[in-house]
Design an enzyme around this catalytic site. Structure first.
Site, PDB file in Angstrom:
ATOM      1  N   HIS A  72     -31.146 -25.297   5.166  1.00  0.00           N
ATOM      2  CA  HIS A  72     -32.165 -24.758   4.536  1.00  0.00           C
ATOM      3  C   HIS A  72     -31.793 -23.784   3.765  1.00  0.00           C
ATOM      4  O   HIS A  72     -31.541 -22.712   4.534  1.00  0.00           O
ATOM      5  CB  HIS A  72     -33.593 -24.671   5.183  1.00  0.00           C
ATOM      6  CG  HIS A  72     -34.305 -25.802   5.129  1.00  0.00           C
ATOM      7  ND1 HIS A  72     -35.795 -25.634   5.586  1.00  0.00           N
ATOM      8  CD2 HIS A  72     -34.096 -27.098   5.508  1.00  0.00           C
ATOM      9  CE1 HIS A  72     -36.123 -26.915   5.727  1.00  0.00           C
ATOM     10  NE2 HIS A  72     -35.312 -27.800   5.629  1.00  0.00           N
ATOM     11  N   TYR A 200     -44.669 -21.246   3.582  1.00  0.00           N
ATOM     12  CA  TYR A 200     -45.670 -19.970   4.431  1.00  0.00           C
ATOM     13  C   TYR A 200     -46.666 -19.790   3.306  1.00  0.00           C
ATOM     14  O   TYR A 200     -46.205 -19.210   2.156  1.00  0.00           O
ATOM     15  CB  TYR A 200     -44.666 -18.923   4.828  1.00  0.00           C
ATOM     16  CG  TYR A 200     -43.550 -18.978   5.747  1.00  0.00           C
ATOM     17  CD1 TYR A 200     -44.197 -18.714   7.065  1.00  0.00           C
ATOM     18  CD2 TYR A 200     -42.339 -19.275   5.540  1.00  0.00           C
ATOM     19  CE1 TYR A 200     -43.044 -19.033   8.125  1.00  0.00           C
ATOM     20  CE2 TYR A 200     -41.484 -19.634   6.574  1.00  0.00           C
ATOM     21  CZ  TYR A 200     -41.975 -19.337   7.761  1.00  0.00           C
ATOM     22  OH  TYR A 200     -40.920 -19.345   8.768  1.00  0.00           O
ATOM     23  N   PRO A 292     -44.810 -16.483  16.192  1.00  0.00           N
ATOM     24  CA  PRO A 292     -43.726 -17.332  15.567  1.00  0.00           C
ATOM     25  C   PRO A 292     -43.666 -17.196  13.887  1.00  0.00           C
ATOM     26  O   PRO A 292     -42.845 -17.910  13.427  1.00  0.00           O
ATOM     27  CB  PRO A 292     -44.366 -18.749  15.896  1.00  0.00           C
ATOM     28  CG  PRO A 292     -45.735 -18.665  16.007  1.00  0.00           C
ATOM     29  CD  PRO A 292     -45.915 -17.177  16.710  1.00  0.00           C
ATOM     30  N   LYS A 296     -38.518 -16.172  14.888  1.00  0.00           N
ATOM     31  CA  LYS A 296     -37.352 -15.334  15.757  1.00  0.00           C
ATOM     32  C   LYS A 296     -37.335 -15.362  17.038  1.00  0.00           C
ATOM     33  O   LYS A 296     -36.379 -14.914  17.678  1.00  0.00           O
ATOM     34  CB  LYS A 296     -37.834 -13.745  15.272  1.00  0.00           C
ATOM     35  CG  LYS A 296     -37.543 -13.387  13.872  1.00  0.00           C
ATOM     36  CD  LYS A 296     -36.146 -13.213  13.590  1.00  0.00           C
ATOM     37  CE  LYS A 296     -35.694 -13.616  12.057  1.00  0.00           C
ATOM     38  NZ  LYS A 296     -34.943 -14.777  11.862  1.00  0.00           N
ATOM     39  N   TYR A 384     -34.608 -13.128   7.878  1.00  0.00           N
ATOM     40  CA  TYR A 384     -34.882 -14.201   8.042  1.00  0.00           C
ATOM     41  C   TYR A 384     -33.615 -15.273   8.571  1.00  0.00           C
ATOM     42  O   TYR A 384     -33.618 -15.912   9.550  1.00  0.00           O
ATOM     43  CB  TYR A 384     -35.564 -15.149   6.770  1.00  0.00           C
ATOM     44  CG  TYR A 384     -36.095 -16.292   7.083  1.00  0.00           C
ATOM     45  CD1 TYR A 384     -37.635 -16.324   7.336  1.00  0.00           C
ATOM     46  CD2 TYR A 384     -35.584 -17.559   7.486  1.00  0.00           C
ATOM     47  CE1 TYR A 384     -38.458 -17.653   7.687  1.00  0.00           C
ATOM     48  CE2 TYR A 384     -36.315 -18.774   7.758  1.00  0.00           C
ATOM     49  CZ  TYR A 384     -37.745 -18.627   8.143  1.00  0.00           C
ATOM     50  OH  TYR A 384     -38.539 -19.792   8.491  1.00  0.00           O
TER      51      TYR A 384
HETATM   52  C1  LIG Z   1     -45.561 -23.199  19.213  1.00  0.00           C
HETATM   53  C2  LIG Z   1     -44.267 -22.348  19.313  1.00  0.00           C
HETATM   54  C3  LIG Z   1     -43.481 -22.218  18.110  1.00  0.00           C
HETATM   55  C4  LIG Z   1     -42.268 -21.833  18.173  1.00  0.00           C
HETATM   56  N1  LIG Z   1     -41.643 -21.764  17.142  1.00  0.00           N
HETATM   57  C5  LIG Z   1     -40.229 -20.947  17.028  1.00  0.00           C
HETATM   58  C6  LIG Z   1     -39.437 -21.061  15.743  1.00  0.00           C
HETATM   59  O1  LIG Z   1     -39.646 -21.710  14.926  1.00  0.00           O
HETATM   60  N2  LIG Z   1     -38.284 -20.347  15.933  1.00  0.00           N
HETATM   61  C7  LIG Z   1     -37.840 -19.632  17.079  1.00  0.00           C
HETATM   62  O2  LIG Z   1     -36.903 -18.775  16.919  1.00  0.00           O
HETATM   63  N3  LIG Z   1     -38.836 -19.610  18.139  1.00  0.00           N
HETATM   64  C8  LIG Z   1     -40.007 -20.029  18.130  1.00  0.00           C
HETATM   65  N4  LIG Z   1     -40.901 -20.123  19.335  1.00  0.00           N
HETATM   66  C9  LIG Z   1     -40.258 -19.312  20.416  1.00  0.00           C
HETATM   67  C10 LIG Z   1     -39.361 -20.073  21.236  1.00  0.00           C
HETATM   68  O3  LIG Z   1     -39.677 -21.296  21.647  1.00  0.00           O
HETATM   69  C11 LIG Z   1     -39.080 -19.349  22.463  1.00  0.00           C
HETATM   70  O4  LIG Z   1     -38.681 -18.022  22.250  1.00  0.00           O
HETATM   71  C12 LIG Z   1     -38.042 -19.905  23.476  1.00  0.00           C
HETATM   72  O5  LIG Z   1     -38.668 -21.091  23.969  1.00  0.00           O
HETATM   73  C13 LIG Z   1     -37.463 -18.728  24.441  1.00  0.00           C
HETATM   74  O6  LIG Z   1     -36.701 -19.560  25.458  1.00  0.00           O
HETATM   75  P1  LIG Z   1     -36.419 -18.890  26.829  1.00  0.00           P
HETATM   76  O7  LIG Z   1     -35.446 -20.011  27.536  1.00  0.00           O
HETATM   77  O8  LIG Z   1     -36.269 -17.578  26.723  1.00  0.00           O
HETATM   78  O9  LIG Z   1     -37.910 -19.287  27.550  1.00  0.00           O
HETATM   79  P2  LIG Z   1     -38.604 -20.642  27.830  1.00  0.00           P
HETATM   80  O10 LIG Z   1     -38.414 -21.440  26.617  1.00  0.00           O
HETATM   81  O11 LIG Z   1     -40.042 -20.118  28.235  1.00  0.00           O
HETATM   82  O12 LIG Z   1     -37.964 -21.043  28.961  1.00  0.00           O
HETATM   83  C14 LIG Z   1     -38.019 -20.672  30.463  1.00  0.00           C
HETATM   84  C15 LIG Z   1     -37.976 -21.453  31.550  1.00  0.00           C
HETATM   85  O13 LIG Z   1     -38.015 -20.944  32.552  1.00  0.00           O
HETATM   86  C16 LIG Z   1     -39.016 -21.700  33.676  1.00  0.00           C
HETATM   87  N5  LIG Z   1     -39.721 -21.055  34.519  1.00  0.00           N
HETATM   88  C17 LIG Z   1     -40.758 -20.138  34.586  1.00  0.00           C
HETATM   89  N6  LIG Z   1     -40.960 -19.495  35.483  1.00  0.00           N
HETATM   90  C18 LIG Z   1     -40.030 -20.001  36.451  1.00  0.00           C
HETATM   91  C19 LIG Z   1     -39.749 -19.623  37.830  1.00  0.00           C
HETATM   92  N7  LIG Z   1     -40.562 -18.793  38.431  1.00  0.00           N
HETATM   93  N8  LIG Z   1     -38.750 -20.147  38.475  1.00  0.00           N
HETATM   94  C20 LIG Z   1     -37.773 -21.083  37.778  1.00  0.00           C
HETATM   95  N9  LIG Z   1     -38.276 -21.492  36.266  1.00  0.00           N
HETATM   96  C21 LIG Z   1     -39.299 -20.774  35.927  1.00  0.00           C
HETATM   97  C22 LIG Z   1     -39.842 -22.251  32.657  1.00  0.00           C
HETATM   98  O14 LIG Z   1     -40.489 -23.774  33.301  1.00  0.00           O
HETATM   99  C23 LIG Z   1     -39.066 -22.627  31.460  1.00  0.00           C
HETATM  100  O15 LIG Z   1     -38.364 -23.853  31.315  1.00  0.00           O
HETATM  101  C24 LIG Z   1     -42.029 -20.998  19.306  1.00  0.00           C
HETATM  102  C25 LIG Z   1     -42.796 -20.882  20.438  1.00  0.00           C
HETATM  103  C26 LIG Z   1     -43.968 -21.567  20.215  1.00  0.00           C
HETATM  104  C27 LIG Z   1     -44.714 -21.331  21.527  1.00  0.00           C
END
Ligand SMILES: Cc1cc2nc3c(=O)[nH]c(=O)nc-3n(C[C@H](O)[C@H](O)[C@H](O)COP(=O)(O)OP(=O)(O)OC[C@H]3O[C@@H](n4cnc5c(N)ncnc54)[C@H](O)[C@@H]3O)c2cc1C
Length: 389
Positions: A72, A200, A292, A296, A384
């Site tokens: 994009h 948006y 969201p 980011k 962005y």
């Molecule tokens: C609806 C929505 C839309 C989004 N859109 C965007 C977007 O367009 N662009 C963008 O950049 N970001 C977006 N985000 C944010 C993005 O999804 C998150 O920032 C990303 O998932 C972060 O990754 P992470 O691995 O840090 O955390 P998570 O994806 O939350 O992974 C954490 C993992 O740890 C596990 N866990 C939790 N507690 C424990 C424990 N005690 N022991 C062991 N495992 C555990 C969980 O099950 C999970 O699998 C969006 C989020 C949502 C909800």
């Protein structure tokens, strides 16, 4: 078990860190609370900055992304029936890639499995012990059986609701939070996207986002009340509301269909400081959350992984502690900039309860400035596509 880096959380942050460490011969074990299928069923981010793409390339996990992701070069911003485009490539020389977080995670799981990486699923009662010592260890249970991992370092990649952040004592930890007075109702539908770039939309009825995963899979969101439940919204009601919030010419060509997923996400800005306590390092949503708007979340998790991976790599390859000692400071500098952008873009695009006539005029003035001013567009484009690591 014994390993060099114990990683709590098998989401994108934990898996990417584990795979990057593996490319340098550094051992890790990933502990995940859920099943792999559950993690892969979460529909989340879809817009990847180049920094994340480069990390996935370095991890050897970018083949499918390059084959199936969508480049994009810009995005569309609308208010009422007005719509303008911010061209990322013109302003920064860099596009973003649309490729679902689910697919990123699937590719990372495949790479970890191919390399024989250890991922323990359905772990419970996870406790990080002696985090502030040189000999931390994790205790947990699987199916009621107690287990233990001894390690040099712990990476807390367990998301906002995980236990890693809570391990940092309250007299060390400082938290900053803003909760927004609305949520996003999102649906996924097997329909062609209304536009090949994201829209948006700021409308008098609230925010909307037209997004996509591929040519026959669309992701749409509308701002909703925090008291709404997904089941309150029929597909028909969702489509009608979306059409009212986007410019009439886009609404006229919107293809609707049954939703295959429908969910509501609350919006929050949150940062915890510091992101390090002894030999425990917080990464991704465990340390910070953004609304969201502006995509980011996943991308900021990736920049944390970059700083932590390079710090650990330097430690194991040269004995230097500089990278791990400066991890929290470096990561937080970039985190706060991403927080600012997400907060600004959210404030610009949403309707707030009790917003005054003056506030509404300010939003429109800000949008008109963005529409007509190249420098403002460049600033938005730079944020962005992702600020440099
Ligand atoms: C609806 C929505 C839309 C989004 N859109 C965007 C977007 O367009 N662009 C963008 O950049 N970001 C977006 N985000 C944010 C993005 O999804 C998150 O920032 C990303 O998932 C972060 O990754 P992470 O691995 O840090 O955390 P998570 O994806 O939350 O992974 C954490 C993992 O740890 C596990 N866990 C939790 N507690 C424990 C424990 N005690 N022991 C062991 N495992 C555990 C969980 O099950 C999970 O699998 C969006 C989020 C949502 C909800």
């Amino acid at each position: 078990m014994k390993t060099q880096v114990a990683i709590i959380g098998g989401g994108p942050s934990g898996l990417l860190l584990s795979q990057l460490l593996h490319t340098r011969g550094i051992e890790s074990i990933v502990l995940e609370r859920k099943t792999k299928d559950y993690v892969l069923s979460r529909i989340r981010a879809g817009v990847l900055e180049q920094g994340l793409v480069r990390l996935l390339e370095e991890a050897g996990c970018a083949e499918r992304l390059h084959a199936e992701g969508y480049v994009h070069d810009g995005t569309l911003v609308s208010y009422g029936d007005e719509m303008f485009r911010v061209d990322f490539t013109e302003h920064t020389g860099t596009p973003v890639i649309v490729y679902g977080q689910t697919e990123v995670t699937r590719d990372l799981y495949a790479a970890r499995e191919a390399a024989g990486g250890i991922i323990e699923y359905e772990v419970e009662d996870v406790v990080i012990n002696n985090a502030d010592s040189d000999a931390p260890y994790i205790t947990y249970t699987v199916g009621g059986e107690p287990r233990r991992v001894d390690c040099d370092f712990v990476a807390g990649c367990d998301g906002f609701h995980g236990i890693s952040r809570q391990t940092i004592p309250l007299d060390v930890r400082r938290e900053y939070e803003k909760v927004y007075p609305f949520g996003w109702l999102g649906i996924l539908s097997e329909t062609p996207p209304v536009n090949h770039e994201l829209i948006y939309a700021n409308s008098t009825r609230g925010f909307a986002l037209c997004s996509m995963r591929n040519e026959n899979l669309s992701r749409y969101y509308i701002q909703c009340s925090l008291s709404d439940k997904p089941e309150d919204w029929t597909d028909e009601a969702f489509w009608q509301e979306l059409k009212r919030r986007i410019p009439a010419d886009q609404a006229a060509k919107l293809v609707t269909g049954p939703s295959i997923e429908k969910s509501i996400a609350p919006l929050r800005s949150f940062v915890t400081e510091p992101m390090r306590y002894g030999n425990l390092f917080l990464c991704g949503d465990a340390a910070h959350i953004v609304p969201p708007t502006g995509a980011k979340g996943l991308n900021t998790a990736a920049s944390d992984v970059h700083y932590l991976y390079n710090g650990l790599r330097a430690f194991y390859e040269t004995g230097s502690r500089e990278g791990i000692d400066s991890y929290s400071e470096k990561a937080l500098k970039r985190v706060w900039k991403a927080e600012r952008f997400s907060w600004w873009f959210s404030s610009l695009m949403h309707r707030y309860p009790h917003q005054s006539e003056f506030d509404l005029k300010m939003q429109i003035a800000d949008l008109e400035f963005l529409r007509s001013n190249k420098a403002a567009q460049q600033a938005m484009a730079e944020n962005y596509v992702g600020l440099p690591y």
